[in-house]
Design a protein around this motif. Structure first.
Motif, mmCIF file in Angstrom:
data_model
loop_
_atom_site.group_PDB
_atom_site.id
_atom_site.type_symbol
_atom_site.label_atom_id
_atom_site.label_comp_id
_atom_site.label_asym_id
_atom_site.label_seq_id
_atom_site.Cartn_x
_atom_site.Cartn_y
_atom_site.Cartn_z
ATOM 1 N N HIS A 11 0.869 -1.379 0.004
ATOM 2 C CA HIS A 11 -0.016 -0.054 -0.098
ATOM 3 C C HIS A 11 0.915 1.160 -0.035
ATOM 4 O O HIS A 11 0.638 2.299 -0.815
ATOM 5 N N HIS A 12 2.064 1.265 0.775
ATOM 6 C CA HIS A 12 2.756 2.419 0.681
ATOM 7 C C HIS A 12 4.053 2.148 1.486
ATOM 8 O O HIS A 12 4.101 0.967 2.375
ATOM 9 N N ALA A 13 5.019 2.703 1.436
ATOM 10 C CA ALA A 13 6.333 2.376 2.035
ATOM 11 C C ALA A 13 6.530 2.284 3.611
ATOM 12 O O ALA A 13 6.930 1.365 4.249
ATOM 13 N N THR A 14 5.528 3.291 4.232
ATOM 14 C CA THR A 14 5.569 3.114 5.712
ATOM 15 C C THR A 14 4.323 3.157 6.326
ATOM 16 O O THR A 14 4.262 2.719 7.293
ATOM 17 N N ALA A 15 3.118 3.779 5.624
ATOM 18 C CA ALA A 15 1.824 3.515 6.115
ATOM 19 C C ALA A 15 1.248 2.525 6.050
ATOM 20 O O ALA A 15 1.237 1.680 5.118
ATOM 21 N N PRO A 18 -5.058 1.765 5.248
ATOM 22 C CA PRO A 18 -5.980 2.239 6.594
ATOM 23 C C PRO A 18 -7.415 1.475 6.647
ATOM 24 O O PRO A 18 -7.707 1.599 7.688
ATOM 25 N N ASP A 19 -7.727 0.612 5.785
ATOM 26 C CA ASP A 19 -8.944 0.066 6.122
ATOM 27 C C ASP A 19 -8.810 -1.400 6.698
ATOM 28 O O ASP A 19 -9.645 -2.178 6.963
ATOM 29 N N GLY A 20 -7.521 -1.708 6.883
ATOM 30 C CA GLY A 20 -6.913 -2.787 7.911
ATOM 31 C C GLY A 20 -7.441 -4.142 6.954
ATOM 32 O O GLY A 20 -7.135 -5.369 7.600
ATOM 33 N N SER A 21 -7.615 -4.331 5.853
ATOM 34 C CA SER A 21 -8.193 -5.691 4.881
ATOM 35 C C SER A 21 -7.191 -6.359 4.903
ATOM 36 O O SER A 21 -7.458 -7.614 5.229
ATOM 37 N N THR A 22 -6.062 -6.144 4.386
ATOM 38 C CA THR A 22 -4.807 -7.398 4.061
ATOM 39 C C THR A 22 -4.248 -7.428 5.709
ATOM 40 O O THR A 22 -4.004 -8.712 5.742
ATOM 41 N N THR A 52 1.013 4.787 17.273
ATOM 42 C CA THR A 52 0.842 6.053 16.425
ATOM 43 C C THR A 52 -0.700 5.976 16.065
ATOM 44 O O THR A 52 -1.234 4.857 15.928
ATOM 45 N N HIS A 53 -1.497 7.173 15.655
ATOM 46 C CA HIS A 53 -2.806 7.005 15.307
ATOM 47 C C HIS A 53 -3.157 6.285 13.951
ATOM 48 O O HIS A 53 -3.982 5.302 13.981
ATOM 49 N N LEU A 54 -2.039 6.476 12.821
ATOM 50 C CA LEU A 54 -2.435 5.779 11.677
ATOM 51 C C LEU A 54 -2.112 4.195 12.037
ATOM 52 O O LEU A 54 -3.375 3.335 11.530
ATOM 53 N N ASN A 55 -1.239 3.714 12.764
ATOM 54 C CA ASN A 55 -1.156 2.310 12.818
ATOM 55 C C ASN A 55 -1.950 1.656 13.743
ATOM 56 O O ASN A 55 -2.692 0.626 13.586
ATOM 57 N N ASP A 56 -2.361 2.608 14.815
ATOM 58 C CA ASP A 56 -3.289 1.880 15.970
ATOM 59 C C ASP A 56 -4.867 1.752 15.460
ATOM 60 O O ASP A 56 -5.489 0.823 15.708
ATOM 61 N N LEU A 57 -5.236 2.809 14.652
ATOM 62 C CA LEU A 57 -6.586 2.695 14.002
ATOM 63 C C LEU A 57 -6.657 1.661 12.907
ATOM 64 O O LEU A 57 -7.519 0.942 13.080
ATOM 65 N N ALA A 58 -5.569 1.390 11.999
ATOM 66 C CA ALA A 58 -5.664 0.247 11.032
ATOM 67 C C ALA A 58 -5.653 -0.890 11.654
ATOM 68 O O ALA A 58 -6.421 -1.951 11.182
ATOM 69 N N GLU A 59 -4.778 -1.039 12.792
ATOM 70 C CA GLU A 59 -4.876 -2.281 13.609
ATOM 71 C C GLU A 59 -6.160 -2.510 14.353
ATOM 72 O O GLU A 59 -6.644 -3.643 14.277
ATOM 73 N N THR A 60 -6.818 -1.568 14.622
ATOM 74 C CA THR A 60 -7.788 -1.864 15.407
ATOM 75 C C THR A 60 -9.057 -2.347 14.336
ATOM 76 O O THR A 60 -9.920 -3.072 14.590
ATOM 77 N N LEU A 61 -9.105 -1.678 13.119
ATOM 78 C CA LEU A 61 -9.884 -1.976 12.159
ATOM 79 C C LEU A 61 -9.673 -3.469 11.726
ATOM 80 O O LEU A 61 -10.579 -4.286 11.559
ATOM 81 N N ALA A 62 -8.537 -3.827 11.712
ATOM 82 C CA ALA A 62 -8.089 -5.225 10.996
ATOM 83 C C ALA A 62 -8.718 -6.343 12.078
ATOM 84 O O ALA A 62 -9.148 -7.181 11.898
ATOM 85 N N TYR A 63 -8.695 -5.971 13.414
ATOM 86 C CA TYR A 63 -9.055 -6.808 14.322
ATOM 87 C C TYR A 63 -10.628 -6.852 14.300
ATOM 88 O O TYR A 63 -11.266 -7.938 14.271
ATOM 89 N N LYS A 64 -11.372 -5.876 14.013
ATOM 90 C CA LYS A 64 -12.887 -6.046 13.749
ATOM 91 C C LYS A 64 -13.290 -6.669 12.632
ATOM 92 O O LYS A 64 -14.385 -7.399 12.476
ATOM 93 N N VAL A 65 -12.260 -6.280 11.614
ATOM 94 C CA VAL A 65 -12.810 -7.219 10.313
ATOM 95 C C VAL A 65 -12.334 -8.654 10.337
ATOM 96 O O VAL A 65 -13.267 -9.626 10.117
ATOM 97 N N ALA A 66 -11.328 -9.036 11.162
ATOM 98 C CA ALA A 66 -10.919 -10.407 11.153
ATOM 99 C C ALA A 66 -11.747 -10.989 12.402
ATOM 100 O O ALA A 66 -11.979 -12.461 11.952
#
Length: 159
Positions: A11-15, A18-22, A52-66
């Motif tokens: 998706h990006h070199a460092t970010a 954001p939707d946590g899907s992969t 970090t806001h970006l990582n923690d939010l994407a990870e939270t979404l990943a748990y909810k999707v999974a």
């Protein structure tokens, strides 16, 4: 070790994506191989948890999707709050912490979590360790370039 998942989204070199899907797909792979069962498992997640806001939010979404609604029942913490980010050693240290959580039943805290992000609304074990009979633990490593890895461990029960 009873399960493993690996995905990459570039998706990006460092970010993070954001939707946590992969990230969620990676977690699902590990949980499926581990034989995760919502009716019998008490799940601990050793989060990548960089704080970090970006990582923690994407990870939270990943748990909810999974995990769907079960995400709200999982015990989650990040040992990076105590160790810092050890980069290449982080995955190994976090896997060891996950195994020790299974062995002792003590969920390590996420220290200094005094003002949780309202978008990160799962049980991140703020500031104080908790005791719980954990049966399954996963450790996530969600890295630069969209490389995602998740290992699952099950508590050994001598029968």
């Amino acid at each position: 070790m009873v399960g493993y998942g690996n995905t990459c989204d570039a998706h990006h070199a460092t970010a993070p994506r954001p939707d946590g899907s992969t990230q969620a797909a990676c977690i699902k792979l590990a949980l499926e191989e581990a034989g995760f069962d919502e009716t019998r498992d008490n799940l601990y997640i050793n989060a990548h948890g960089t704080g970090t806001h970006l990582n923690d939010l994407a990870e939270t979404l990943a748990y909810k999707v999974a995990l769907g609604d079960f995400a709200y029942k999982a015990h989650i913490s990040s040992i990076k709050s105590m160790t810092g980010h050890m980069f290449g050693a982080a995955g190994a240290a976090e896997a060891i912490a996950t195994v020790m959580t299974l062995r002792t039943g003590i969920i390590p805290p996420t220290i200094n979590l005094d003002t949780p992000d309202p978008e990160c609304d799962l049980d991140y074990t703020p500031n104080v360790a908790q005791k719980s009979r954990i049966t399954l633990g996963i450790s996530d490593s969600l890295g630069f370039g969209g490389h995602n890895g998740c290992v699952a461990f099950r508590k050994y029960e001598d029968k």
